[in-house]
Design a protein around this motif. Structure first.
Motif: not given
Length: 319
Positions: A283-284, A294-295, A251-253, A288-290
């Motif tokens: 967010r990515q 549960r993160i 990801v960007p700074d 992908r996971a939909g």
């Protein structure tokens, strides 16, 4: 490769020396990302980051002769603070080598703990100097190329597996790879269905470059996130990540700094950019996971000042 027994041994060794940090559901981050989010708050660890775990595990594993020789470490900030503070607590003389670009607060904290701080022009030269000091007789406490240190960092994953509810995905910042290697080893053993994702910032892409190349290699460093800026990963961390981690996202700074502001606003957590990068990566992962994701987020550290964060946010037009 380290295993669960190595991590459990490290946990027993460092118990009483480090904090069992909170693992908490975050309603604010859950609303922000649209899926349940659990945060492992390593920024509440001694010295303000997870690094106290690996440093303590290594210090307590040393022989009397190694302790007497004194220890040396290279660091972009957090490992140096951790080694300085924990070495002082264990009555071991420490030398910390840092680049001049390291946060001034990190330099001050290492010096205040009693360490001898040596400055170099960049991370490449910092690693070169620490190698020379090791060869001159100091005991090296490497930030990531050491199975004892990785096992110490893996205690984060051990606690996460024991304390978190159901998770599908865990996101972990990557510098040299010690934290993500240890966390992935613990979770693969205890929660084999959980996917572990690494995240780097653009300009500090040692692990993603290694994965593309099929092994560690030197990378140019330009990220403002000095605490993630390893000039290369080690074969040891590469082997763990290539075997155990789903993917390393970059990801960007600017988005890492935005993540710090979002942590403050939505989670009421003061994170440094090395942890701020978790949110754009999450967010990515959610995409992908939909909706069933549960993160878990390993909030690795909070060693940044208000002035630094305001300065970065202003330079990126985020204020």
């Amino acid at each position: 490769m380290i295993d669960l027994a190595d991590i459990q041994t490290a946990a027993q060794r460092i118990a009483g020396h480090v904090v069992r940090t909170p693992t908490v559901p975050s309603p604010g981050l859950s609303a922000l990302l649209g899926v349940p989010v659990t945060a492992k708050l390593e920024l509440l660890q001694r010295t303000g980051s997870f690094k106290a775990r690996g440093a303590t595990a290594k210090l307590l594993s040393l022989s009397g002769a190694e302790r007497a020789a004194g220890v040396v470490a290279v660091s972009g900030g957090n490992h140096g603070i951790a080694l300085a503070v924990m070495a002082a607590a264990l009555d071991v003389k420490a030398t910390v080598v840092m680049p001049r670009t390291a946060p001034p607060r990190s330099l001050a904290l290492a010096e205040a703990a009693g360490a001898s701080v040596r400055l170099t022009d960049g991370m490449d030269s910092a690693f070169q100097l620490v190698t020379r000091l090791r060869d001159e007789g100091l005991t090296l406490v490497h930030p990531f190329d050491d199975p004892v240190v990785i096992a110490g960092q893996g205690t984060v994953g051990l606690e996460l597996a024991e304390d978190a509810g159901e998770l599908t995905d865990v996101v972990v910042s990557v510098g040299g790879g010690g934290l993500v290697a240890g966390v992935a080893a613990a979770l693969r053993a205890l929660r084999p269905g959980v996917r572990v994702w690494g995240v780097e910032t653009a300009g500090a892409e040692a692990m993603s470059a290694a994965l593309k190349a099929g092994g560690p290699l030197p990378v140019p460093l330009s990220s403002l996130v000095t605490t993630l800026s390893a000039p290369s990963v080690s074969q040891l961390t590469y082997d763990h990540v290539s075997a155990l981690v789903e993917e390393v996202l970059v990801v960007p700074d600017r988005e890492a700094v935005r993540g710090c502001l979002e942590f403050a606003e939505h989670a009421k957590v003061w994170a440094e950019p090395a942890a701020g990068c978790l949110l754009p990566a999450a967010r990515q992962v959610r995409e992908r996971a939909g909706a069933g994701a549960r993160i878990g987020l390993v909030v690795c550290g909070g060693n940044t000042t208000p002035g630094e964060l305001v300065g970065w946010a202003g330079s990126f037009g985020l204020l």
